[in-house]
Design a protein around this motif. Structure first.
Motif, mmCIF file in Angstrom:
data_model
loop_
_atom_site.group_PDB
_atom_site.id
_atom_site.type_symbol
_atom_site.label_atom_id
_atom_site.label_comp_id
_atom_site.label_asym_id
_atom_site.label_seq_id
_atom_site.Cartn_x
_atom_site.Cartn_y
_atom_site.Cartn_z
ATOM 1 N N ASP A 110 0.856 -1.191 0.000
ATOM 2 C CA ASP A 110 0.000 0.000 0.000
ATOM 3 C C ASP A 110 0.889 1.236 0.000
ATOM 4 O O ASP A 110 1.779 1.372 0.844
ATOM 5 N N PHE A 111 0.622 2.144 -0.942
ATOM 6 C CA PHE A 111 1.469 3.326 -1.088
ATOM 7 C C PHE A 111 0.618 4.594 -1.196
ATOM 8 O O PHE A 111 0.486 5.176 -2.268
ATOM 9 N N PRO A 112 0.024 5.018 -0.067
ATOM 10 C CA PRO A 112 -0.769 6.259 -0.098
ATOM 11 C C PRO A 112 0.133 7.469 -0.291
ATOM 12 O O PRO A 112 1.349 7.416 -0.065
ATOM 13 N N ASN A 113 -0.475 8.564 -0.716
ATOM 14 C CA ASN A 113 0.275 9.802 -0.873
ATOM 15 C C ASN A 113 0.781 10.285 0.491
ATOM 16 O O ASN A 113 0.174 10.020 1.535
ATOM 17 N N PHE A 114 1.891 10.998 0.477
ATOM 18 C CA PHE A 114 2.453 11.516 1.717
ATOM 19 C C PHE A 114 3.108 12.860 1.447
ATOM 20 O O PHE A 114 3.429 13.202 0.302
ATOM 21 N N HIS A 115 3.301 13.624 2.517
ATOM 22 C CA HIS A 115 4.005 14.893 2.422
ATOM 23 C C HIS A 115 5.504 14.661 2.611
ATOM 24 O O HIS A 115 5.916 13.902 3.484
ATOM 25 N N ALA A 116 6.299 15.314 1.788
ATOM 26 C CA ALA A 116 7.758 15.323 1.960
ATOM 27 C C ALA A 116 8.277 16.606 1.333
ATOM 28 O O ALA A 116 7.766 17.051 0.294
ATOM 29 N N PRO A 117 9.273 17.241 1.952
ATOM 30 C CA PRO A 117 9.817 18.479 1.372
ATOM 31 C C PRO A 117 10.566 18.195 0.079
ATOM 32 O O PRO A 117 11.068 17.091 -0.144
ATOM 33 N N HIS A 118 10.635 19.199 -0.792
ATOM 34 C CA HIS A 118 11.344 19.023 -2.062
ATOM 35 C C HIS A 118 12.822 18.712 -1.843
ATOM 36 O O HIS A 118 13.463 18.109 -2.713
ATOM 37 N N SER A 119 13.350 19.098 -0.684
ATOM 38 C CA SER A 119 14.760 18.811 -0.402
ATOM 39 C C SER A 119 15.014 17.311 -0.297
ATOM 40 O O SER A 119 16.163 16.873 -0.361
ATOM 41 N N PHE A 120 13.958 16.502 -0.145
ATOM 42 C CA PHE A 120 14.097 15.044 -0.061
ATOM 43 C C PHE A 120 14.226 14.392 -1.452
ATOM 44 O O PHE A 120 14.538 13.211 -1.542
ATOM 45 N N ASP A 121 13.968 15.143 -2.512
ATOM 46 C CA ASP A 121 14.047 14.572 -3.865
ATOM 47 C C ASP A 121 15.513 14.350 -4.227
ATOM 48 O O ASP A 121 16.281 15.309 -4.349
#
Length: 343
Positions: free
Chosen positions: A165-176
């Motif tokens: 299961d892979f629901p959407n999540f928040h992550a900052p762009h710095s994590f890309d």
């Protein structure tokens, strides 16, 4: 009314289209039945198509007249007409002679850091592939061929099983993080020798989001943290796949079925890239069988075409139904022609 029909249990026949459609491999033969066709003449519409297909009548059965279709070496779509005494076609059959397609496939046995893995060995894995080929080949003339096999040893534990299961999540762009091959890594740390690694500290995500002016309550932060970890684990596995192979089968200990949702019911799983397109691999828990492999393989092969709601079919006995039963193994004409577009 005269109709063409398949021999019982024979795959590769679609009678839901007009004219009815049948496929066979180059250098292969297949029988079809003409029901209620007494007195009709049966022949290729174009006599020159004898270079691609021959049609011979065999002994009739209680179901009707039997015709053997024998393909030659060159793929082509041809038509057979059953005509009355005045030469008027009464019923027709479309025959697609398909060239062979083989997928050079790597069979992986996935181990987490603690050694958790599938109970299946190579013999059982090859039996699963054999069943999938018995479903795929008569209908598309495509088959999986084992190119190699071996262990995939992951540098982290998955005590509850592989995430599904892979629901959407928040992550900052710095994590890309740049450098992902099949899937982009979203992580607080750059990719190292072990690839995209799952986060271990929820506070790292909290601080990163706060810097991006995103504040989540504790419950939502925990959900997003777990979703991020699940995605990182999948990314780690997928990015280990070698582009030298056309397809990959990952035999796993099991899915993480503890959080409900999709993972509680799925028999096997085809991951999606960030652009939503199916990746050329599937994850197979021990309970999955050859039918599940064929279903997941078709998800990849049909990735560029629409196959009903949520990429599933609704037709009777079709392999691509959302929850196929044991008898649901048919591939329709449009799906087969998308999988193997020859001729």
């Amino acid at each position: 009314m005269a109709t063409f029909a398949p021999v019982a249990g024979q795959l590769g026949f679609d009678d839901l289209v007009t004219p009815a459609w049948v496929t066979l491999a180059t250098d292969a033969s297949k029988n079809v039945i003409l029901k209620d066709g007494a007195g009709l003449s049966v022949a290729l519409r174009n006599p020159g198509d004898k270079a691609f297909l021959t049609v011979t009548e065999a002994a009739a059965t209680g179901a009707g007249r039997v015709f053997t279709l024998t393909a030659k070496k060159i793929p082509k779509t041809v038509f057979i007409d059953a005509t009355n005494s005045s030469g008027t076609p009464v019923v027709s059959l479309e025959v697609a002679v398909k060239k062979p397609i083989t997928l050079n496939t790597f069979i992986h046995f996935v181990f987490d850091k603690a050694g958790r893995t599938t109970r299946l060995g190579l013999t059982e894995a090859l039996q699963t592939v054999e069943v999938a080929n018995k479903i795929m080949q008569p209908q598309t003339n495509l088959k999986i061929v084992r190119g190699d096999s071996g262990g995939m040893r992951l540098p982290f534990e998955m005590p509850r099983g592989v995430p599904a299961d892979f629901p959407n999540f928040h992550a900052p762009h710095s994590f890309d993080q740049p450098g992902g091959t099949m899937m982009q890594c979203i992580s607080s740390t750059p990719l190292g020798p072990e690839g995209c690694m799952p986060e271990t500290d929820i506070n790292v995500l909290r601080v990163g989001l706060a810097r991006a002016k995103v504040v989540l309550d504790a419950e939502r932060l925990q959900r997003d943290f777990e979703a991020l970890r699940a995605t990182q684990m999948l990314t780690n596995m997928v990015n280990r796949l070698s582009p030298r192979f056309d397809y990959h089968i990952l035999f796993i200990a099991d899915f993480d079925r503890g959080q409900g949702g999709f993972a509680t019911t799925t028999g096997a799983f085809t991951p999606l890239a960030l652009n939503g397109v199916e990746i050329n691999c599937c994850l197979m828990p021990p309970a999955a069988r050859g039918q599940s492999l064929a279903h997941e393989l078709c998800h990849f092969l049909l990735r560029t075409v629409h196959v009903g709601p949520a990429r599933h079919s609704t037709g009777k006995n079709q392999l691509m139904r959302q929850a196929p039963g044991l008898s649901d193994i048919n591939i329709s004409k449009d799906q087969a022609n998308a999988i193997n577009p020859s001729p």
